[in-house]
Design a protein around this motif. Structure first.
Motif: not given
Length: 462
Positions: A179-189, A245-251
């Motif tokens: 496995w190769a690391h691509l990216s991370d998302f967060g912390p948001v929301g 993300a289009d918007d990083v507010r929590t849904n």
């Protein structure tokens, strides 16, 4: 073994503890539901993968434990794929392996890493890969891999969490082993708890095959909307390397208390996206007074993306297969063990609409539309026991609908509400005494009846 359930609609094991759904996959005409399971006790522990199969998502057949914990490691949450191209070498093109990607959790809580097991007999028996773990960051919190085939890159894509860092990490592999690391998302929301059980998947917008968006589900505990456990989602784009993300507010996926750790099935025909969650909340999961089993799943739901007031929203509705279990229509006051209540509610007069579902021994809960807060609500105050919890759960209408649809599925111990095209969902456990239920429409002062109403009995096969 046949399925057992507190309600006849929601899967639960015949006996002992269950929590998160795992390894959801469709293969050779069957939906496979693996799940976090303690094979020995009615409390959390000895985490292993239980297993059940269904041809229609409603009627489940429980099978023996699929992947058992051993002396050193528990089998924590994860996912399953069918390796049709035999990229892993575990199977053949004629008989591809079903491969489980799970978190190997050291019993002393000192280490979590991602591991593989494979099955050549449709998930009945499993062999743990001798090269485990396949992804190890030497961390004590690193879990819940959701793997899918990514057509963007023609490679396997793993979505996995760093719970304490409130990050989702993305990894790519050609063979499920490297496995190769691509990216991370967060912390948001929402970040007031551990992030768990992520799921990334594409959906067409309004059913238009030329418009695709990607949805990222992230469960969080504690820090959910109603306290304790909850699931948030983000809508955005996946470019083969990162999720934007289009918007990083929590849904919030669900405005109730009892839908956690839910993920979607891989490989469902016709590109349907079917979701199941664990119908509980970590704040009281251990004290729920059921025996000899504890824990149930939500009703399976089909997820879609719809444009509403110029904004794309995630919508959930009970799977269409439920229609096959709907019986005769009932008039108000008639009784049935399981109910579907469909109504159209008007908001134009500025009045509330309230439904009351009463059990044969007198306990009841209410749901409907509250005009003052412009919200749909569930109030389970009179259908609960002494376990501490919130009881009134609301979801606010975001548009200026003059009328909207509401569907309630009432089980013997739960209610699942789908409103405004499925964009507002409330899932709550209940304690209703006795077996049968009756529905009344409370036209209290300041309340109005629904525009239309249909109540039907649901008759699951025993």
């Amino acid at each position: 073994m046949s399925s057992h359930s507190g309600s006849g609609l929601h899967f639960s094991p015949e006996r002992n503890w269950m929590n998160d759904p795992n390894g959801l996959i469709f293969y050779k005409g069957k939906y496979h539901l693996f799940f976090q399971h303690n094979p020995f006790e009615n409390v959390w522990g000895n985490m292993s993968w239980g297993h059940a199969v269904s041809e229609d998502l409603i009627n489940w057949n429980e099978l023996p434990v699929a992947i058992a914990c051993d002396d050193s490691h528990a089998i924590f949450s994860g996912s399953a794929v069918v390796d049709y191209f035999n990229t892993s070498g575990f199977g053949t093109l004629e008989n591809p392996a079903m491969v489980a990607i799970y978190t190997a959790h050291k019993h002393d809580d000192s280490h979590q890493a991602q591991a593989l097991a494979y099955s050549l007999d449709e998930g009945l028996t499993w062999v743990k890969y001798e090269g485990n773990p396949v992804l190890d960051l030497q961390l004590n919190h690193f879990r819940d891999p959701k793997v899918m085939w990514d057509r963007t890159t023609e490679a396997w894509l793993m979505t996995v969490v760093l719970p304490k860092e409130r990050k989702v990490s993305f990894y790519s592999s050609k063979d499920l082993k490297n496995w190769a690391h691509l990216s991370d998302f967060g912390p948001v929301g929402a970040t007031d708890g551990d992030w768990e059980c992520p799921d990334l998947f594409p959906l067409f917008v309004d059913g238009d095959e030329s418009r695709t968006k990607w949805v990222l589900l992230i469960s969080i505990n504690p820090g959910g909307l109603t306290g304790g456990s909850g699931t948030q989602y983000f809508i955005g784009d996946w470019n083969g390397k990162e999720f934007i993300a289009d918007d990083v507010r929590t849904n919030w996926l669900d405005y109730g208390r009892d839908n956690y750790a839910g993920v979607t099935f891989n490989d469902v025909p016709n590109q349907r996206r079917v979701f199941i969650g664990w119908m509980s909340n970590w704040e009281y999961a251990h004290s729920f007074p059921t025996s000899p089993w504890r824990g149930a799943m939500t009703l399976p739901r089909e997820l879609t993306l719809i444009t509403k007031d110029g904004k794309i929203s995630l919508a959930a509705k009970p799977v269409a297969e439920l229609e096959n279990y709907l019986g005769e229509k009932l008039t108000a006051g008639n009784k049935a063990e399981l109910l579907q209540i469909m109504a159209t509610i008007s908001t134009s007069e500025g009045l509330s609409t309230k439904f009351r579902v009463t059990a044969d021994a007198g306990s009841y809960f209410e749901f409907g539309y509250d005009a003052k807060s412009k919200s749909i609500f569930v109030d389970r105050s009179n259908a609960w026991n002494e376990i501490p919890s919130t009881h009134i759960h609301c979801a606010r209408l975001t548009g200026d609908e003059k009328t909207f649809d509401i569907c309630a599925i009432v089980g013997s111990a739960s209610v699942e509400i789908f409103a405004v095209g499925g964009t507002l969902v409330i899932t709550d456990l209940l304690f209703l005494s006795g077996v049968s239920r009756s529905v009344s429409f409370e036209i209290a002062e300041g309340c109005q009846p629904p525009r239309s109403i249909a109540v039907r009995a649901i008759a699951p096969r025993r």
